[in-house]
Design an enzyme around this catalytic site. Structure first.
Site, short mmCIF file in Angstrom:
data_model
loop_
_atom_site.label_atom_id
_atom_site.label_comp_id
_atom_site.label_asym_id
_atom_site.label_seq_id
_atom_site.Cartn_x
_atom_site.Cartn_y
_atom_site.Cartn_z
N ASP A 1 0.86 -1.19 0.00
CA ASP A 1 0.00 0.00 0.00
C ASP A 1 0.89 1.23 0.00
O ASP A 1 1.94 1.24 -0.63
CB ASP A 1 -0.93 -0.05 1.22
CG ASP A 1 -2.26 0.62 0.98
OD1 ASP A 1 -2.29 1.84 0.80
OD2 ASP A 1 -3.29 -0.09 0.97
N HIS B 1 -3.83 5.87 3.98
CA HIS B 1 -4.58 4.71 3.51
C HIS B 1 -3.92 3.40 3.95
O HIS B 1 -4.58 2.48 4.45
CB HIS B 1 -4.67 4.78 1.98
CG HIS B 1 -5.47 3.71 1.34
ND1 HIS B 1 -4.93 2.50 0.96
CD2 HIS B 1 -6.77 3.66 0.98
CE1 HIS B 1 -5.85 1.75 0.41
NE2 HIS B 1 -6.98 2.43 0.40
N SER C 1 -11.28 -1.02 -0.28
CA SER C 1 -9.98 -1.08 0.39
C SER C 1 -10.12 -1.40 1.87
O SER C 1 -9.23 -1.98 2.48
CB SER C 1 -9.23 0.24 0.24
OG SER C 1 -8.67 0.38 -1.03
#
Length: 672
Positions: A168, A215, A390
């Site tokens: 990520d 994220h 996600s």
């Protein structure tokens, strides 16, 4: 080819969290749900999935029912014996010798009786492992949706801790909820100009992008934030350790970097990079691009080789409300592709769909309330809510870590099979799609998956009957397909039929059987009307099983009165601007049913809508006494609906007042 164009072709755009959902283009919106007659009771999703005592049902009767003769109930030919009254008024516990499916079938009939206020299974309640993390209460909706607290009673991920790689945007390594949870990772983001840390690849997976939304931190926290530590949030796997791998910066990265990161995560060599001393057994990739996997063979090859090395690869389906097969890596083979559900258990408005979806997991919907998103770690000592596929994928990665902790030899193929076999299917209405497999096997069930791993491999036999209930006139006959499902033994299964009244005969072909069989059932001309429970038994390989068929013998019946069916019901969707009606769309229910899905499509997104249902019972063209009618309301008010709304429940009730609009499609233009 210019670098800008090259990045445009190969960038993997995060399939994840957006603070504001994108507005759908005009003319392609949908509004969907289910319409039913309000008095009709149906089995809820919890009836179908929650654990309960087989054969036991709790029933509350309406006030007008006399309570003197309720020691026994006869429903569909099955005798229910009263066990005891409950402390609630007019409420009793009943019991019969039924299995799970028979209990649900009988419950369906009981709920439709006019004297029953409600009926439901006698659910089982459990003491559950609840962590002491102070923010856990805000995570409960998405963890309880997959029965994670019950799963923790079986396995917390500490029996044989599993290494999970998160490819990520990197992590803030100083976050206190990552203390003791992170292994040595790597930064595979190779463009020094846009990396945020001033260099290319290096051993530091810190999230350094200047415009980061953390994220990678959020995904990592869902998988394995430190749990039961009196701090912050809980991770799905209490024992998992995470290898943080940075391959994105500012929300994007190249396919080449991601393919290398995937290779390295599985313990495979990457030129110019030290070997990974902690190869991952589970790899999470909450990223993707709107390109078919056939156009990205390098990534497919990396997936193939990582999978061959023993890694289970979990990917996000994407957030474009589109077919997941047109995205990479969601459309690739060898990965577990995860779609997202919202807090109501429906497919989230943004989630991709289609036959490439394997399972669903909670992804949230923060449009109206941030707390309806998924809560996890972000930066420093902070936590935040996000929405997206996600957010759904790491739920699955965490559950896989629990499963592999329970059974370290678990293979990728076995893991996917168990997840799919134990998932709770989404209905077409919940999936907001007309195809029955557009949400894959359904919402993952962590408890059921671990139960499957824990069960000893004893010989097992199960039987199914299709149809499980049928009506025949005297002199009639029918063929019923008997499914024979075996595990851990081979050889023939012998079938028997019992419980039939005199004059009803049946024979199986073949019998004994090595596979399935067909039951030919005949009702003699002298058999009286009534409902009869026929028992089909099977035995073989030291295993036995039963299933039941409800046979109703009856004379031809008059058609039901019009109020007992939705047939002829008119659903109208008004496009509005304030109090002004701009357009109208109509759907007419043509089936003789008590519940029906509906779907208004191709709606412009530049307006709001109001939904009305009306059945003209007396056929006079006016809405008046005796008709069935409803506006779709929320909090007691007629709701204003935006395109993309799904899972609406419209319940028609006897019309009272005031007079609504008549035949609106003849007055207003269509909404196109």
């Amino acid at each position: 080819m210019s670098r800008v164009l090259w990045l445009g072709l190969l960038a993997l755009i995060i399939t994840a969290c957006t603070s504001q959902p994108p507005s759908p283009p005009p003319g392609n919106g949908i509004i969907s749900g289910t319409v039913r007659i309000a008095s009709q009771n149906t089995l809820s999703a919890s009836d179908l999935t929650a654990p309960f005592v087989e054969g036991e049902i709790i029933v509350q009767f309406k006030p007008q029912v006399g309570l003197q003769s309720l020691n026994r109930l006869s429903v569909g030919g099955v005798e229910l014996q009263q066990v005891r009254p409950l402390g609630l008024e007019r409420t009793f516990l009943y019991r019969a010798n039924l299995n799970r499916s028979e209990t649900l079938a009988l419950l369906q009939q009981l709920q439709g009786q006019s004297d029953v206020a409600y009926a439901h299974p006698n659910y089982l309640l459990f003491a559950q492992a609840i962590p002491n993390d102070p923010e856990y209460s805000k995570q409960r909706w998405h963890y309880e949706a997959i029965r994670l607290p019950e799963a923790w009673d079986i396995e917390k991920g500490t029996s044989s801790p599993v290494t999970v790689a998160v490819i990520d945007g990197g992590v803030p390594t100083d976050h206190p909820d990552f203390a003791g949870k992170l292994l040595s990772g790597y930064d595979f983001y190779s463009d020094a100009a846009t990396s945020g840390d001033g260099d290319g690849r290096d051993p530091n997976p810190e999230d350094t992008a200047p415009n980061t939304d953390y994220h990678g931190s959020h995904v990592t926290g869902t998988v394995a934030a430190a749990t039961n530590n009196n701090l912050g949030v809980a991770g799905v796997s209490w024992g998992a350790r995470v290898v943080p791998i940075r391959a994105l910066s500012g929300g994007s990265g190249t396919l080449a970097d991601v393919a290398d990161a995937l290779h390295w995560a599985a313990g495979l060599r990457v030129n110019g990079v030290p070997d990974n001393s902690n190869p991952a057994k589970v790899i999470n990739m909450s990223l993707g691009a709107p390109v078919a996997c056939t156009s990205a063979p390098a990534l497919q090859q990396a997936i193939n080789e990582a999978s061959a090395a023993g890694a289970v690869i979990v990917v996000a389906a994407g957030n474009s409300n589109a077919d997941a097969s047109t995205f990479t890596p969601a459309g690739c083979s060898g990965v577990i592709t995860v779609g997202a559900t919202d807090r109501s258990g429906n497919r989230a408005f943004y989630s991709n769909y289609g036959t490439r979806i394997d399972v669903m997991a909670p992804g949230g919907d923060t449009r109206n309330n941030p707390s309806n998103g998924v809560l996890s770690t972000i930066n420093s000592n902070n936590y935040g809510f996000k929405q997206g596929t996600s957010m759904a994928a790491p739920h699955v990665a965490g559950v896989l870590a629990l499963m592999k902790s329970r059974k370290p030899s678990l293979t990728p193929g076995e893991a996917l099979t168990i997840l799919k076999q134990t998932a709770r299917p989404l209905s077409d209405a919940q999936c907001n799609r007309s195809s029955g497999n557009d949400c894959g096997a359904g919402l993952i069930d962590a408890k059921a998956a671990l139960d499957r791993l824990s069960a000893p491999p004893a010989p097992a036999l199960s039987l199914t009957a299709a149809p499980a209930s049928l009506s025949l006139n005297p002199g009639g006959n029918a063929t019923i397909n008997i499914g024979v499902n075996r595990s851990n033994f081979s050889g023939p299964v012998t079938l028997t039929l019992s419980g039939q009244p005199s004059g009803v005969t049946g024979s199986f072909s073949p019998n004994p059987t090595e596979a399935n069989s067909a039951l030919s059932l005949s009702v003699g001309s002298g058999v009286g009307p009534g409902s009869y429970t026929l028992v089909i038994g099977g035995s073989g390989g030291e295993a036995s099983a039963e299933t039941r068929i409800i046979l109703t013998v009856t004379e031809p019946q008059a058609p039901p009165p019009p109020t007992a069916s939705l047939e002829g019901t008119l659903l109208t969707l008004f496009g509005v601007s304030g109090d002004t009606i701009l357009c109208a769309e109509e759907i007419t229910i043509t089936q003789n049913v008590l519940s029906s899905p509906f779907n208004f499509s191709n709606l412009p997104a530049d307006r709001q809508y109001k939904l009305q249902g009306w059945k003209d019972v007396n056929g006079n063209g006016n809405t008046d006494a005796g008709d069935l009618f409803a506006w779709y309301t929320e909090s007691g008010n007629v709701a204003l609906l935006n395109v993309g709304r799904s899972g609406l429940q419209l319940r028609l009730e006897p019309y009272v007042s005031p007079q609504p609009l008549l035949r609106p499609a003849q007055i207003f233009p269509p909404c196109r």
